[in-house]
Design a protein around this motif. Structure first.
Motif, PDB file in Angstrom:
ATOM      1  N   LEU A  64       0.841  -1.340  -0.009  1.00  0.00           N
ATOM      2  CA  LEU A  64       0.089   0.026  -0.026  1.00  0.00           C
ATOM      3  C   LEU A  64       0.851   1.145   0.164  1.00  0.00           C
ATOM      4  O   LEU A  64       1.106   1.806   1.049  1.00  0.00           O
ATOM      5  CB  LEU A  64      -0.982  -0.086   1.246  1.00  0.00           C
ATOM      6  N   ALA A 129      -9.079   6.054   9.970  1.00  0.00           N
ATOM      7  CA  ALA A 129      -8.811   4.698  10.157  1.00  0.00           C
ATOM      8  C   ALA A 129      -9.647   4.047  11.199  1.00  0.00           C
ATOM      9  O   ALA A 129     -10.517   2.770  11.209  1.00  0.00           O
ATOM     10  CB  ALA A 129      -7.546   4.157  10.272  1.00  0.00           C
ATOM     11  N   GLN A 132     -13.530   4.058  10.519  1.00  0.00           N
ATOM     12  CA  GLN A 132     -13.822   3.172   9.592  1.00  0.00           C
ATOM     13  C   GLN A 132     -14.131   1.890  10.386  1.00  0.00           C
ATOM     14  O   GLN A 132     -14.893   0.844   9.887  1.00  0.00           O
ATOM     15  CB  GLN A 132     -12.773   3.155   8.611  1.00  0.00           C
ATOM     16  N   LEU A 262      -5.179   3.461   5.140  1.00  0.00           N
ATOM     17  CA  LEU A 262      -5.493   1.910   4.731  1.00  0.00           C
ATOM     18  C   LEU A 262      -4.503   1.191   5.321  1.00  0.00           C
ATOM     19  O   LEU A 262      -4.603   0.247   5.471  1.00  0.00           O
ATOM     20  CB  LEU A 262      -5.502   2.039   3.394  1.00  0.00           C
ATOM     21  N   ASP A 266      -5.685  -2.052   7.527  1.00  0.00           N
ATOM     22  CA  ASP A 266      -4.966  -3.323   7.475  1.00  0.00           C
ATOM     23  C   ASP A 266      -4.361  -4.061   8.541  1.00  0.00           C
ATOM     24  O   ASP A 266      -4.661  -5.199   8.602  1.00  0.00           O
ATOM     25  CB  ASP A 266      -3.933  -3.440   5.949  1.00  0.00           C
ATOM     26  N   LEU A 273      -5.494  -7.307   3.662  1.00  0.00           N
ATOM     27  CA  LEU A 273      -6.410  -6.105   2.871  1.00  0.00           C
ATOM     28  C   LEU A 273      -5.983  -6.130   1.276  1.00  0.00           C
ATOM     29  O   LEU A 273      -6.869  -5.978   0.491  1.00  0.00           O
ATOM     30  CB  LEU A 273      -6.379  -4.909   3.522  1.00  0.00           C
ATOM     31  N   THR A 274      -4.686  -6.326   0.811  1.00  0.00           N
ATOM     32  CA  THR A 274      -4.279  -6.131  -0.430  1.00  0.00           C
ATOM     33  C   THR A 274      -4.313  -7.581  -1.188  1.00  0.00           C
ATOM     34  O   THR A 274      -4.376  -7.319  -2.478  1.00  0.00           O
ATOM     35  CB  THR A 274      -2.884  -5.661  -0.524  1.00  0.00           C
ATOM     36  N   ILE A 338     -12.526   6.657   2.604  1.00  0.00           N
ATOM     37  CA  ILE A 338     -11.902   5.655   2.866  1.00  0.00           C
ATOM     38  C   ILE A 338     -12.632   4.202   2.672  1.00  0.00           C
ATOM     39  O   ILE A 338     -11.960   3.310   2.373  1.00  0.00           O
ATOM     40  CB  ILE A 338     -11.225   5.659   4.448  1.00  0.00           C
ATOM     41  N   ALA A 341     -12.369   3.032  -0.796  1.00  0.00           N
ATOM     42  CA  ALA A 341     -10.833   2.441  -0.955  1.00  0.00           C
ATOM     43  C   ALA A 341     -10.946   1.234  -0.448  1.00  0.00           C
ATOM     44  O   ALA A 341     -10.442   0.349  -1.286  1.00  0.00           O
ATOM     45  CB  ALA A 341      -9.950   3.205  -0.296  1.00  0.00           C
ATOM     46  N   THR A 342     -11.512   0.690   0.743  1.00  0.00           N
ATOM     47  CA  THR A 342     -11.475  -0.416   1.277  1.00  0.00           C
ATOM     48  C   THR A 342     -12.340  -1.419   0.467  1.00  0.00           C
ATOM     49  O   THR A 342     -11.888  -2.571   0.581  1.00  0.00           O
ATOM     50  CB  THR A 342     -12.132  -0.337   2.775  1.00  0.00           C
ATOM     51  N   LEU A 345     -10.342  -2.495  -2.427  1.00  0.00           N
ATOM     52  CA  LEU A 345      -9.396  -3.324  -2.331  1.00  0.00           C
ATOM     53  C   LEU A 345      -9.747  -4.875  -1.905  1.00  0.00           C
ATOM     54  O   LEU A 345      -9.212  -5.589  -2.161  1.00  0.00           O
ATOM     55  CB  LEU A 345      -8.674  -2.806  -0.962  1.00  0.00           C
TER      56      LEU A 345
END
Length: 362
Positions: A64, A129, A132, A262, A266, A273-274, A338, A341-342, A345
């Motif tokens: 990331l 974060a 989230q 992010l 993670d 996460l990736t 965010i 984005a998650t 991912l």
């Protein structure tokens, strides 16, 4: 001397003169080029970029990467030859000098501003974060800065917690200015505060502060608006339920906020996460997880692809510019929060890349 030889000699001399002029004459432009990228899940030198203590963390994989842009210094003046080369090069962008250094900003002022923005972006990344992940974060209004030679100097200090103004509780930084400007210049305003040292000691001990002071300040007239002021900038200070340290030197500005956030998500959640993929990105982030635009998007795309990235998270507002010239092999993913984005991912991890929100030129 034959006419042909004389013509060639004259042309050569003119060319040399023009070349010298191009090298010696400064022009009001600055240059941007791809900077290094850093994996927020990895290390910067010998130190982890993200270190979390007091809370269970989980193994991570993949990348990331936050991205950066190199720029010429405020005092550096490009010459005409460099400018033309920059215009023609694919991996450089030439912009007016004032775009990077407005109002005659010096190198020192730019560095200080970038450092402050970088620090704030780290704080907002932590808040975004944890929110989230539904982890509670408490906040309080504080004195961020005190302007020199104003009524607040030596009366209020950076880090003081502002509980109330004229007996009215404050919940947001904007409440402070609103309550102060109810007064006429020259009138007195009363701040109910917890001094910075007492607030820090209480937070460290996990207790409520026992010292609360009332500070009376006579307002002055703002030279810009004519309204009453005391000369402070209010901000938010957050208290986290555990420690999150971000270690990254020689980087400034707010654009790494999204990737820091992010990385924190993670490390605090089970699984990867990736999905082991190389993902880079950019974007400011606020406390509520909203992703904002940044500068130098074209150079960040080039830098990310050169580092090996296959996916790039692009702030929604930067999408049109990013889509105008996409490096081969790089997939752009549009993000606005965010949460966006998650979610993207998770799609990359699951192989559902056809569902990713794409950037378009329009």
């Amino acid at each position: 001397m034959p006419r042909r030889t004389a013509t060639m000699l004259a042309s050569t001399l003119i060319f040399i003169a023009l070349l010298c002029a191009g090298v010696l004459i400064p022009v009001p432009y600055a240059e941007m080029s791809p900077g290094p990228t850093v994996n927020t899940l990895g290390k910067a030198g010998d130190e982890p970029v993200l270190r979390i203590s007091g809370r269970k963390t989980y193994p991570t994989g993949g990348h990331l990467n936050m991205t950066t842009v190199r720029v010429t210094g405020a005092d550096y003046r490009m010459n005409l030859v460099e400018t033309v080369y920059g215009w023609l090069a694919h991996d450089q962008v030439v912009v007016p000098h004032e775009t990077l250094y407005p109002d005659g900003q010096t190198e020192e002022q730019s560095t200080q501003e970038n450092a402050e923005e970088f620090s704030q972006s780290q704080e907002s990344a932590k808040v975004a974060a944890l929110r989230q992940l539904k982890i509670p974060v408490s906040s309080q209004v504080v004195v961020s800065t005190v302007v020199k030679d104003t009524p607040a100097q030596d009366r209020l200090h950076a880090g003081d917690v502002i509980r109330a103004v004229d007996g009215t509780a404050v919940e947001e930084p904007g409440d402070v200015a609103g309550l102060v400007t109810r007064h006429q210049p020259g009138e007195k305003v009363v701040f109910t505060i917890v001094p910075a040292k007492e607030a820090a000691a209480a937070e460290k001990a996990g207790k409520e502060p026992t010292v609360v002071d009332e500070v009376t300040i006579t307002t002055a007239r703002s030279p810009e608006s004519g309204k009453a002021i005391v000369g402070i900038q209010a901000g938010l200070d957050h208290t986290f339920p555990f420690t999150i340290d971000i270690h990254l030197a020689d980087v400034g500005g707010p654009s790494a906020g999204l990737m820091f956030a992010l990385g924190i998500v993670d490390k605090l959640t089970p699984g990867d996460l990736t999905g082991g993929e190389f993902i880079a990105g950019t974007g400011t982030i606020d406390d509520d997880g909203k992703v904002g635009p940044i500068g130098g998007i074209e150079m960040k795309l080039v830098g990310a692809r050169n580092a090996g990235a296959e996916y790039f998270l692009v702030p929604k507002a930067n999408c049109a510019a990013a889509a105008a010239d996409i490096p081969k092999g790089l997939t752009l993913v549009k993000v606005d929060t965010i949460a966006d984005a998650t979610a993207s991912l998770e799609k990359i991890k699951a192989g559902r890349t056809g569902e990713l929100p794409a950037c378009t030129k329009g």
